[in-house]
Scaffold this motif. Structure first.
Motif, short mmCIF file in Angstrom:
data_model
loop_
_atom_site.label_atom_id
_atom_site.label_comp_id
_atom_site.label_asym_id
_atom_site.label_seq_id
_atom_site.Cartn_x
_atom_site.Cartn_y
_atom_site.Cartn_z
N MET A 134 0.85 -1.17 0.00
CA MET A 134 0.00 0.00 0.00
C MET A 134 0.90 1.24 0.00
O MET A 134 1.79 1.36 0.82
CB MET A 134 -0.89 -0.05 1.25
N THR A 135 0.64 2.16 -0.92
CA THR A 135 1.43 3.38 -0.99
C THR A 135 1.04 4.32 0.14
O THR A 135 0.01 4.13 0.80
CB THR A 135 1.23 4.11 -2.33
N GLU A 136 1.84 5.34 0.32
CA GLU A 136 1.55 6.32 1.37
C GLU A 136 0.22 7.03 1.09
O GLU A 136 -0.57 7.28 2.00
CB GLU A 136 2.69 7.33 1.46
N LEU A 137 -0.05 7.31 -0.19
CA LEU A 137 -1.29 7.96 -0.57
C LEU A 137 -2.49 7.04 -0.29
O LEU A 137 -3.51 7.49 0.25
CB LEU A 137 -1.26 8.36 -2.05
N GLU A 138 -2.35 5.77 -0.60
CA GLU A 138 -3.43 4.82 -0.32
C GLU A 138 -3.66 4.68 1.18
O GLU A 138 -4.80 4.55 1.63
CB GLU A 138 -3.10 3.45 -0.93
N THR A 139 -2.59 4.71 1.95
CA THR A 139 -2.71 4.64 3.41
C THR A 139 -3.46 5.84 3.94
O THR A 139 -4.34 5.70 4.81
CB THR A 139 -1.31 4.55 4.05
N LYS A 140 -3.15 7.03 3.41
CA LYS A 140 -3.86 8.26 3.84
C LYS A 140 -5.34 8.18 3.48
O LYS A 140 -6.21 8.53 4.26
CB LYS A 140 -3.25 9.50 3.20
N ARG A 141 -5.63 7.70 2.25
CA ARG A 141 -7.03 7.58 1.81
C ARG A 141 -7.79 6.60 2.69
O ARG A 141 -8.94 6.84 3.03
CB ARG A 141 -7.10 7.15 0.35
N ALA A 142 -7.15 5.51 3.08
CA ALA A 142 -7.80 4.52 3.95
C ALA A 142 -8.09 5.14 5.32
O ALA A 142 -9.16 4.91 5.91
CB ALA A 142 -6.93 3.28 4.09
N ALA A 143 -7.16 5.93 5.83
CA ALA A 143 -7.37 6.60 7.12
C ALA A 143 -8.50 7.62 7.02
O ALA A 143 -9.33 7.74 7.94
CB ALA A 143 -6.08 7.27 7.59
N ILE A 144 -8.56 8.34 5.89
CA ILE A 144 -9.64 9.30 5.68
C ILE A 144 -10.98 8.57 5.62
O ILE A 144 -11.97 9.00 6.22
CB ILE A 144 -9.40 10.13 4.40
N ALA A 145 -11.02 7.46 4.90
CA ALA A 145 -12.25 6.68 4.79
C ALA A 145 -12.72 6.20 6.16
O ALA A 145 -13.91 6.29 6.50
CB ALA A 145 -12.04 5.49 3.86
N ASP A 146 -11.79 5.71 6.97
CA ASP A 146 -12.13 5.24 8.31
C ASP A 146 -12.70 6.37 9.16
O ASP A 146 -13.72 6.22 9.83
CB ASP A 146 -10.90 4.63 8.97
N LEU A 147 -12.05 7.50 9.12
CA LEU A 147 -12.48 8.64 9.92
C LEU A 147 -13.82 9.19 9.43
O LEU A 147 -14.70 9.51 10.23
CB LEU A 147 -11.40 9.73 9.88
N LEU A 148 -13.99 9.27 8.11
CA LEU A 148 -15.27 9.73 7.56
C LEU A 148 -16.41 8.79 7.95
O LEU A 148 -17.51 9.24 8.27
CB LEU A 148 -15.20 9.83 6.04
N ALA A 149 -16.14 7.50 7.91
CA ALA A 149 -17.16 6.52 8.29
C ALA A 149 -17.61 6.75 9.73
O ALA A 149 -18.81 6.70 10.04
CB ALA A 149 -16.64 5.10 8.10
N ARG A 150 -16.65 7.04 10.59
CA ARG A 150 -17.00 7.28 12.00
C ARG A 150 -17.70 8.61 12.20
O ARG A 150 -18.70 8.70 12.91
CB ARG A 150 -15.76 7.20 12.88
N ILE A 151 -17.19 9.67 11.57
CA ILE A 151 -17.75 11.01 11.75
C ILE A 151 -19.14 11.13 11.14
O ILE A 151 -20.06 11.68 11.76
CB ILE A 151 -16.83 12.08 11.13
N GLU A 152 -19.31 10.59 9.93
CA GLU A 152 -20.56 10.77 9.20
C GLU A 152 -21.50 9.58 9.30
O GLU A 152 -22.57 9.59 8.70
CB GLU A 152 -20.25 11.09 7.73
N GLY A 153 -21.10 8.55 10.04
CA GLY A 153 -21.97 7.39 10.22
C GLY A 153 -22.14 6.57 8.95
O GLY A 153 -23.18 5.93 8.76
N LEU A 154 -21.14 6.56 8.08
CA LEU A 154 -21.20 5.79 6.85
C LEU A 154 -20.87 4.33 7.12
O LEU A 154 -20.14 4.01 8.06
CB LEU A 154 -20.22 6.36 5.82
#
Length: 90
Positions: free
Chosen positions: A1-21
């Protein structure tokens, strides 16, 4: 996993928690991440809410990585030992 993919995965995880996705709905989550990354305003002040502040920092670093010129990105990869000279390919 590239650094960019790692950042995107972290963003996805955080968005899922914040927005209830639903984190299992990868298609919707990926589209939401794309929209949030593309719509990010780097000049916006950092939010006071800790989760949103974390998201803000992740978005900033993700945009920075994504927008790096190729030569600068190659320098960063070379510093990590991830780029090889063409003559090394045999």
């Amino acid at each position: 996993m590239t650094e960019l993919e790692t950042k995107r995965a972290a963003i996805a995880d955080l968005l899922a928690r914040i927005e209830g996705l639903d984190p299992r709905n990868a298609g919707d989550l990926d589209r939401r991440v794309d929209a949030v990354v593309d719509g990010f305003d780097p000049g916006a002040p950092e939010p006071s809410d800790p989760a949103r502040a974390d998201l803000h920092r992740l978005l900033r670093s993700c945009r920075d990585l994504r927008d790096l010129p190729a030569d600068r990105n190659n320098v960063q990869l070379a510093e990590k030992g991830e780029v090889f000279a063409p003559e090394d390919d045999a």
